[in-house]
Design a protein around this motif. Structure first.
Motif, PDB file in Angstrom:
ATOM      1  N   LEU A 190      41.716 111.050  13.485  1.00  0.00           N
ATOM      2  CA  LEU A 190      42.388 109.973  14.209  1.00  0.00           C
ATOM      3  C   LEU A 190      43.890 110.197  14.213  1.00  0.00           C
ATOM      4  N   ILE A 191      44.443 110.549  13.064  1.00  0.00           N
ATOM      5  CA  ILE A 191      45.889 110.771  12.971  1.00  0.00           C
ATOM      6  C   ILE A 191      46.312 111.865  13.941  1.00  0.00           C
ATOM      7  N   ALA A 192      45.528 112.925  14.001  1.00  0.00           N
ATOM      8  CA  ALA A 192      45.858 114.039  14.897  1.00  0.00           C
ATOM      9  C   ALA A 192      45.668 113.673  16.358  1.00  0.00           C
ATOM     10  N   ASP A 193      44.784 112.712  16.634  1.00  0.00           N
ATOM     11  CA  ASP A 193      44.459 112.357  18.020  1.00  0.00           C
ATOM     12  C   ASP A 193      45.466 111.396  18.639  1.00  0.00           C
ATOM     13  N   MET A 194      46.293 110.766  17.840  1.00  0.00           N
ATOM     14  CA  MET A 194      47.263 109.813  18.372  1.00  0.00           C
ATOM     15  C   MET A 194      48.325 110.539  19.185  1.00  0.00           C
ATOM     16  N   GLN A 195      48.478 110.164  20.445  1.00  0.00           N
ATOM     17  CA  GLN A 195      49.385 110.869  21.340  1.00  0.00           C
ATOM     18  C   GLN A 195      50.822 110.381  21.255  1.00  0.00           C
ATOM     19  N   ASN A 196      51.022 109.213  20.670  1.00  0.00           N
ATOM     20  CA  ASN A 196      52.380 108.684  20.536  1.00  0.00           C
ATOM     21  C   ASN A 196      52.381 107.611  19.444  1.00  0.00           C
ATOM     22  N   PRO A 197      53.552 107.238  18.938  1.00  0.00           N
ATOM     23  CA  PRO A 197      53.622 106.244  17.868  1.00  0.00           C
ATOM     24  C   PRO A 197      53.057 104.885  18.266  1.00  0.00           C
ATOM     25  N   ASP A 198      53.143 104.525  19.554  1.00  0.00           N
ATOM     26  CA  ASP A 198      52.632 103.231  19.993  1.00  0.00           C
ATOM     27  C   ASP A 198      51.127 103.130  19.772  1.00  0.00           C
ATOM     28  N   GLU A 199      50.390 104.214  20.028  1.00  0.00           N
ATOM     29  CA  GLU A 199      48.947 104.197  19.807  1.00  0.00           C
ATOM     30  C   GLU A 199      48.631 104.004  18.331  1.00  0.00           C
ATOM     31  N   LEU A 200      49.306 104.763  17.496  1.00  0.00           N
ATOM     32  CA  LEU A 200      49.034 104.662  16.063  1.00  0.00           C
ATOM     33  C   LEU A 200      49.434 103.289  15.536  1.00  0.00           C
ATOM     34  N   ALA A 201      50.557 102.757  15.998  1.00  0.00           N
ATOM     35  CA  ALA A 201      50.998 101.436  15.552  1.00  0.00           C
ATOM     36  C   ALA A 201      50.010 100.365  15.977  1.00  0.00           C
ATOM     37  N   PHE A 202      49.460 100.496  17.183  1.00  0.00           N
ATOM     38  CA  PHE A 202      48.495  99.499  17.645  1.00  0.00           C
ATOM     39  C   PHE A 202      47.217  99.559  16.807  1.00  0.00           C
ATOM     40  N   VAL A 203      46.712 100.752  16.545  1.00  0.00           N
ATOM     41  CA  VAL A 203      45.494 100.884  15.739  1.00  0.00           C
ATOM     42  C   VAL A 203      45.732 100.347  14.328  1.00  0.00           C
ATOM     43  N   MET A 204      46.879 100.678  13.747  1.00  0.00           N
ATOM     44  CA  MET A 204      47.187 100.211  12.396  1.00  0.00           C
ATOM     45  C   MET A 204      47.312  98.695  12.360  1.00  0.00           C
ATOM     46  N   SER A 205      47.962  98.124  13.363  1.00  0.00           N
ATOM     47  CA  SER A 205      48.126  96.676  13.432  1.00  0.00           C
ATOM     48  C   SER A 205      46.783  95.981  13.648  1.00  0.00           C
ATOM     49  N   HIS A 206      45.928  96.600  14.448  1.00  0.00           N
ATOM     50  CA  HIS A 206      44.586  96.060  14.684  1.00  0.00           C
ATOM     51  C   HIS A 206      43.798  95.991  13.376  1.00  0.00           C
ATOM     52  N   GLU A 207      43.816  97.082  12.609  1.00  0.00           N
ATOM     53  CA  GLU A 207      43.073  97.094  11.355  1.00  0.00           C
ATOM     54  C   GLU A 207      43.651  96.110  10.353  1.00  0.00           C
ATOM     55  N   ALA A 208      44.974  95.994  10.316  1.00  0.00           N
ATOM     56  CA  ALA A 208      45.595  95.014   9.420  1.00  0.00           C
ATOM     57  C   ALA A 208      45.173  93.593   9.806  1.00  0.00           C
ATOM     58  N   SER A 209      45.011  93.363  11.098  1.00  0.00           N
ATOM     59  CA  SER A 209      44.623  92.034  11.575  1.00  0.00           C
ATOM     60  C   SER A 209      43.236  91.640  11.095  1.00  0.00           C
ATOM     61  N   HIS A 210      42.338  92.613  10.975  1.00  0.00           N
ATOM     62  CA  HIS A 210      41.007  92.298  10.462  1.00  0.00           C
ATOM     63  C   HIS A 210      41.111  91.651   9.082  1.00  0.00           C
ATOM     64  N   HIS A 211      42.026  92.153   8.252  1.00  0.00           N
ATOM     65  CA  HIS A 211      42.172  91.553   6.929  1.00  0.00           C
ATOM     66  C   HIS A 211      42.862  90.198   7.019  1.00  0.00           C
ATOM     67  N   ILE A 212      43.934  90.119   7.787  1.00  0.00           N
ATOM     68  CA  ILE A 212      44.668  88.862   7.896  1.00  0.00           C
ATOM     69  C   ILE A 212      43.744  87.737   8.356  1.00  0.00           C
ATOM     70  N   LEU A 213      42.834  88.047   9.261  1.00  0.00           N
ATOM     71  CA  LEU A 213      41.904  87.059   9.796  1.00  0.00           C
ATOM     72  C   LEU A 213      40.633  86.930   8.957  1.00  0.00           C
ATOM     73  N   ASP A 214      40.582  87.660   7.838  1.00  0.00           N
ATOM     74  CA  ASP A 214      39.480  87.557   6.872  1.00  0.00           C
ATOM     75  C   ASP A 214      38.125  87.901   7.493  1.00  0.00           C
ATOM     76  N   HIS A 215      38.094  88.908   8.326  1.00  0.00           N
ATOM     77  CA  HIS A 215      36.867  89.238   9.030  1.00  0.00           C
ATOM     78  C   HIS A 215      35.773  89.776   8.124  1.00  0.00           C
ATOM     79  N   LEU A 216      36.123  90.506   7.080  1.00  0.00           N
ATOM     80  CA  LEU A 216      35.087  91.033   6.182  1.00  0.00           C
ATOM     81  C   LEU A 216      34.304  89.894   5.531  1.00  0.00           C
TER      82      LEU A 216
END
Length: 235
Positions: free
Chosen positions: A105-131
């Motif tokens: 995944l890290i290698a597949d990110m074409q720009n910082p915006d993609e990686l930042a969005f994926v990272m923010s998305h995953e962080a949101s799962h925790h913030i919203l207590d999805h697990l």
């Protein structure tokens, strides 16, 4: 995790991952080897920079939204070189959030915006207590199905199978909504960290569209993009 530690970890691991090449890869020319190393270097630096900027924003938003103190995000790397591109959120033994990214995944990110969005998305799962919510829905589904099987006079084995089926149904029932909710909040986190979430969400265009399958785990790509646009409009 500091940017320097992130950089060193990813640089080393991407270098190791790059060694796991198909048969004959040991005959790479010096130019090809140099290009491979440059790509690893760029990916490592990009990852470190995104971690350094996104993590504190995610932690701040986490503390604003959660009532507990479980907001000490740790960013981890799955160093198994053959793992497919993936990112997910889990918890450590203290219940603190861990965001895990594979090398692919890290290698597949074409720009910082993609990686930042994926990272923010995953962080949101925790913030919203999805697990926790997913576990609760699974437990509720298991109980409902098991009770129905018992009332029907089913055997113990049939009740167990019904319980397992109910758990699976309960866990999947809200998974697509969880993804959209994480896209929405993730958009806000990425934007607050200084990235372009709409450009980042274009990563969806490179993924197979899951469509609108019954009990599918992810929503259609078009619906996810629409969610990102709504989040950007809600300033």
């Amino acid at each position: 995790m500091t940017a320097l530690r992130s950089f060193l970890a990813v640089l080393m691991l991407l270098g190791l991952g790059a060694c796991a090449l198909p048969t004959g890869a040991n005959r790479l020319s010096p130019e090809e080897s140099a290009e491979l190393r440059q790509k690893a270097d760029r990916a490592a630096r990009q990852f470190a920079e995104v971690v350094e900027t996104v993590e504190p924003v995610a932690e701040r938003m986490c503390r604003e939204r959660r009532e507990d103190d479980r907001c000490a995000f740790r960013i981890a790397i799955d160093s198994r070189g053959r793992m497919p591109a993936n990112a997910f959120q889990t918890l450590d033994t203290d219940g603190q959030p861990v965001l895990i990214f594979t090398l692919a995944l890290i290698a597949d990110m074409q720009n910082p915006d993609e990686l930042a969005f994926v990272m923010s998305h995953e962080a949101s799962h925790h913030i919203l207590d999805h697990l926790k919510r997913q576990r609760d829905y699974a437990a509720q589904g298991a109980q409902v199905y098991a009770d129905a099987a018992l009332r029907a006079g089913a055997s113990k084995a049939a009740v167990r199978r019904a319980s397992e089926m109910g758990a699976a149904y309960g866990a999947r029932s809200y998974s697509r909504q969880f993804e959209l909710d994480a896209d929405y909040l993730g958009t806000q986190i990425a934007r607050a960290a200084g990235y372009d979430p709409l450009r980042g969400a274009l990563y969806f265009d490179r993924l197979p569209d899951p469509g609108d399958k019954f009990l599918g785990s992810h929503p259609p790509n078009a619906e996810r993009m629409a969610t990102v646009r709504r989040a950007l409009a809600a300033r």
